[in-house]
Write an enzyme that holds these catalytic residues in place. Sequence first.
Site, PDB file in Angstrom:
ATOM      1  N   CYS A 141      41.030 -32.614  25.527  1.00  0.00           N
ATOM      2  CA  CYS A 141      40.249 -32.540  24.289  1.00  0.00           C
ATOM      3  C   CYS A 141      41.075 -32.959  23.061  1.00  0.00           C
ATOM      4  O   CYS A 141      41.355 -34.139  22.902  1.00  0.00           O
ATOM      5  CB  CYS A 141      39.656 -31.147  24.165  1.00  0.00           C
ATOM      6  SG  CYS A 141      38.135 -31.149  23.241  1.00  0.00           S
ATOM      7  N   HIS A 194      37.632 -29.219  29.176  1.00  0.00           N
ATOM      8  CA  HIS A 194      38.652 -28.163  29.253  1.00  0.00           C
ATOM      9  C   HIS A 194      38.760 -27.575  30.660  1.00  0.00           C
ATOM     10  O   HIS A 194      38.164 -26.528  30.925  1.00  0.00           O
ATOM     11  CB  HIS A 194      38.283 -27.015  28.296  1.00  0.00           C
ATOM     12  CG  HIS A 194      38.484 -27.330  26.856  1.00  0.00           C
ATOM     13  ND1 HIS A 194      39.636 -27.017  26.173  1.00  0.00           N
ATOM     14  CD2 HIS A 194      37.677 -27.939  25.966  1.00  0.00           C
ATOM     15  CE1 HIS A 194      39.530 -27.410  24.918  1.00  0.00           C
ATOM     16  NE2 HIS A 194      38.344 -27.971  24.767  1.00  0.00           N
ATOM     17  N   GLU A 220      41.057 -25.925  31.893  1.00  0.00           N
ATOM     18  CA  GLU A 220      41.765 -24.637  31.856  1.00  0.00           C
ATOM     19  C   GLU A 220      40.817 -23.465  31.626  1.00  0.00           C
ATOM     20  O   GLU A 220      41.191 -22.316  31.814  1.00  0.00           O
ATOM     21  CB  GLU A 220      42.871 -24.660  30.776  1.00  0.00           C
ATOM     22  CG  GLU A 220      42.408 -24.509  29.330  1.00  0.00           C
ATOM     23  CD  GLU A 220      41.814 -25.774  28.719  1.00  0.00           C
ATOM     24  OE1 GLU A 220      41.584 -26.762  29.446  1.00  0.00           O
ATOM     25  OE2 GLU A 220      41.551 -25.763  27.494  1.00  0.00           O
TER      26      GLU A 220
HETATM   27  N1  GLN Z   1      36.990 -31.319  17.742  1.00  0.00           N
HETATM   28  C1  GLN Z   1      38.382 -31.154  18.009  1.00  0.00           C
HETATM   29  C2  GLN Z   1      39.219 -32.258  17.354  1.00  0.00           C
HETATM   30  O1  GLN Z   1      38.684 -33.195  16.877  1.00  0.00           O
HETATM   31  C3  GLN Z   1      38.654 -31.122  19.492  1.00  0.00           C
HETATM   32  C4  GLN Z   1      37.975 -29.927  20.104  1.00  0.00           C
HETATM   33  C5  GLN Z   1      38.696 -29.330  21.270  1.00  0.00           C
HETATM   34  O2  GLN Z   1      39.881 -29.561  21.509  1.00  0.00           O
HETATM   35  N2  GLN Z   1      37.981 -28.500  21.983  1.00  0.00           N
HETATM   36  O3  GLN Z   1      40.389 -32.160  17.318  1.00  0.00           O
END
Ligand code: GLN
Length: 196
Positions: free
Chosen positions: A79, A180, A182
């Site tokens: 992410c 994610h 994890e």
């Molecule tokens: N929206 C976050 C970003 O732009 C990422 C979200 C996440 O890591 N769950 O950094």
Amino acid sequence: MATAVLALQGAFIEHERRLEELGEQCIEIRELSDLKRPFNRLVLPGGESTVQGRLLRQEGLLAPLKERIEEGMPVLATCAGLILLAQRIEDTIEDGADRGQVRPPQHFGTLDATVVRNAYGRQLGSFHTQGTVGKLEGVPMTFIRAPFIKEAGPKAEVLSVVDGRIVAVRQRNQLALAFHPELDQDLRIHRAFLAL
Ligand code: GLN
């Protein structure tokens, strides 16, 4: 040896739990002196990529970690971590209050991919599904204000597509996911990372 988990902000503990379940030892990276401890893998967790990027730069961690990644150290990025690895980042308008500003480099830019931050819009940014990641089928996928990969360059292999959008790629030592792993109990992604 151990896996270093970037612990500046975000969901790093959950990665440590999953890796420890697989018998891996983890250390946390918060400041430059933490890099003195031996490690041969790196996890870049989810969270807020702008915050993580700023702290990486302020702590002087950006350049030394980038060097390790470029040398071939296996890295698992989820992410916000994916955003930090991507060479090209596009912000969506609703999130782009600081759009157009010239900012000093605050991401690694080692992954041949273009990512779109907060790409699903406010309503659809967080959802749960299952999908195929490379050879792994039925992988639980939790997306939280997720980015997606708009374009994977020739160096990056696409591992997973959900609803027509690329959500996982691998480029040699770099395994990068928009979701994610994890946060679910399925350990296969972390096992694949430890096998890199
Ligand atoms: N929206 C976050 C970003 O732009 C990422 C979200 C996440 O890591 N769950 O950094």
